[in-house]
Write an enzyme that holds these catalytic residues in place. Structure first.
Site, short mmCIF file in Angstrom:
data_model
loop_
_atom_site.label_atom_id
_atom_site.label_comp_id
_atom_site.label_asym_id
_atom_site.label_seq_id
_atom_site.Cartn_x
_atom_site.Cartn_y
_atom_site.Cartn_z
N GLY A 1 1.35 -1.09 0.12
CA GLY A 1 0.24 0.18 -0.02
C GLY A 1 0.95 1.40 -0.03
N CYS A 2 0.67 2.96 -0.49
CA CYS A 2 0.76 3.49 -0.58
C CYS A 2 1.64 3.96 0.42
CB CYS A 2 0.38 4.23 -1.26
SG CYS A 2 -1.65 4.76 -0.94
N PHE A 3 0.81 4.10 1.99
CA PHE A 3 1.21 4.89 3.20
C PHE A 3 2.08 3.80 3.79
CE2 PHE A 3 -2.91 8.41 4.52
CZ PHE A 3 -1.71 9.16 4.78
N THR B 1 4.04 1.87 1.95
CA THR B 1 5.26 2.07 1.40
C THR B 1 6.20 3.22 2.40
OG1 THR B 1 5.05 1.07 -0.41
CG2 THR B 1 6.69 2.55 -0.30
N ALA B 2 4.93 4.06 2.45
CA ALA B 2 5.97 5.29 3.17
C ALA B 2 6.04 4.67 4.52
CB ALA B 2 4.96 6.39 2.70
#
Length: 320
Positions: free
Chosen positions: A129-131, A133-134
């Protein structure tokens, strides 16, 4: 040439994936499937590729004729797709939904910074997921060194494209512009995959993450500020992070402040680390549609097919 197909071709992540694959030197994009747009030119939905291709959305998805399949439909749709279709021998699959991020059904978790060798051997990869990953990239070096201490606190601001292409009250321009709001505090769906990765690296850590997601008043990008206890000073943290990511072509530790414009339109994650009075601050910034979705999917594809990890992903940031 690697022959590729896309399922669920009308969304933001699919649009970015079309752009990346169309310009990838080792890929031939064979078809883009969309039930709701079959027969329409891709550029009518993804206006950013106008003039690049005259391809039409397909109403069929012949899996036998491709080497890699990207699943870009909504969460839950990937599992349903495989209930209705048989996976041909030799086909590789990259799922951009959350259906298999727990590594069920033989999928490998597609975060190259920790799973590069496994991804290279995999037939099926679940894109993070995007969050997730960060936040994971902000914490992996500490977890790998067994240095996570106590509870981790993260506030992450995301652009409106993170909510998907389907309009809603909270993505409407007149609501989102000049506005900020919190959603899913402490309960965001990406916490499960983040926790699984960190506990795998540091089994002794069980404190968890207090995560506050924030809707930003911009289209794309994720800015995460993460704090936690540490006995390490800024120099020690910087060396730890730089060493950990020394072989990662897209994750970089900066000695100056980082901002969203440095990463939007790229597959990069930029990090800055600071320590003071026993507390560390880690800033991580990514483009939610690229390193947080389609760019990382292409990065995984490159690894699966033995290509340089950055092939087709040398993109310039929209810094000005």
């Amino acid at each position: 040439m690697i022959k590729a197909g896309i399922i669920g071709g009308a969304g933001y992540t699919a649009g970015e994936l079309v752009r990346l694959l169309h310009n990838h030197p080792e890929v031939s994009l064979e078809w883009v499937h969309s039930s709701s747009n079959a027969g329409r030119p891709l550029c009518e939905v993804h206006s950013g590729i106008a003039g690049d291709t005259d391809m039409l959305f397909a109403d069929t998805h012949p899996l036998q004729g491709i080497d890699v399949l990207f699943l870009c439909s909504g969460h839950g749709a990937s599992a349903s797709f495989w209930q209705q279709n048989e996976m041909p021998r030799g086909l590789r699959v990259i799922d951009l939904a959350q259906d298999f991020r727990d590594e069920s059904c033989g999928y490998v978790y597609g975060l190259p910074e920790i799973n590069r060798p496994r991804i290279a051997e995999a037939r099926k990869v679940a894109n993070p997921g995007c969050f997730a990953t960060a936040i994971q990239l902000a914490l992996l070096p500490l977890a790998a060194a067994g240095c996570l201490e106590g509870r981790v606190h993260t506030t992450g601001i995301t652009g409106s494209t993170g909510a998907g292409v389907k309009p809603s009250v909270t993505t409407h321009f007149s609501w989102r512009d000049n506005n900020l709001s919190v959603y899913k505090p402490f309960t965001h769906q990406h916490l499960a995959e983040i926790g699984a990765t960190l506990r795998h690296l540091q089994p002794s850590w069980s404190e968890g993450i207090s995560f506050i997601p924030v809707r930003g008043d911009f289209p794309r990008g994720i800015f995460c500020a993460t704090t936690l206890r540490t006995a390490l000073d800024t120099g020690e943290l910087t060396r730890m992070y730089s060493d950990f990511y020394s072989e990662s072509p897209f994750t970089h530790v900066c000695r100056t402040d980082v901002d969203l414009k440095q990463v939007v339109n790229t597959n990069k994650c930029l990090l800055s680390v600071t320590s003071r009075n026993g507390e560390a601050l880690v800033i991580s910034v990514i483009d939610n549609l690229l390193k947080g979705a389609s760019g990382q999917a292409v990065e995984n594809m490159n690894l699966m097919f033995g290509l340089p990890e950055d092939c087709g992903l040398r993109l310039k940031a929209s810094a000005f």
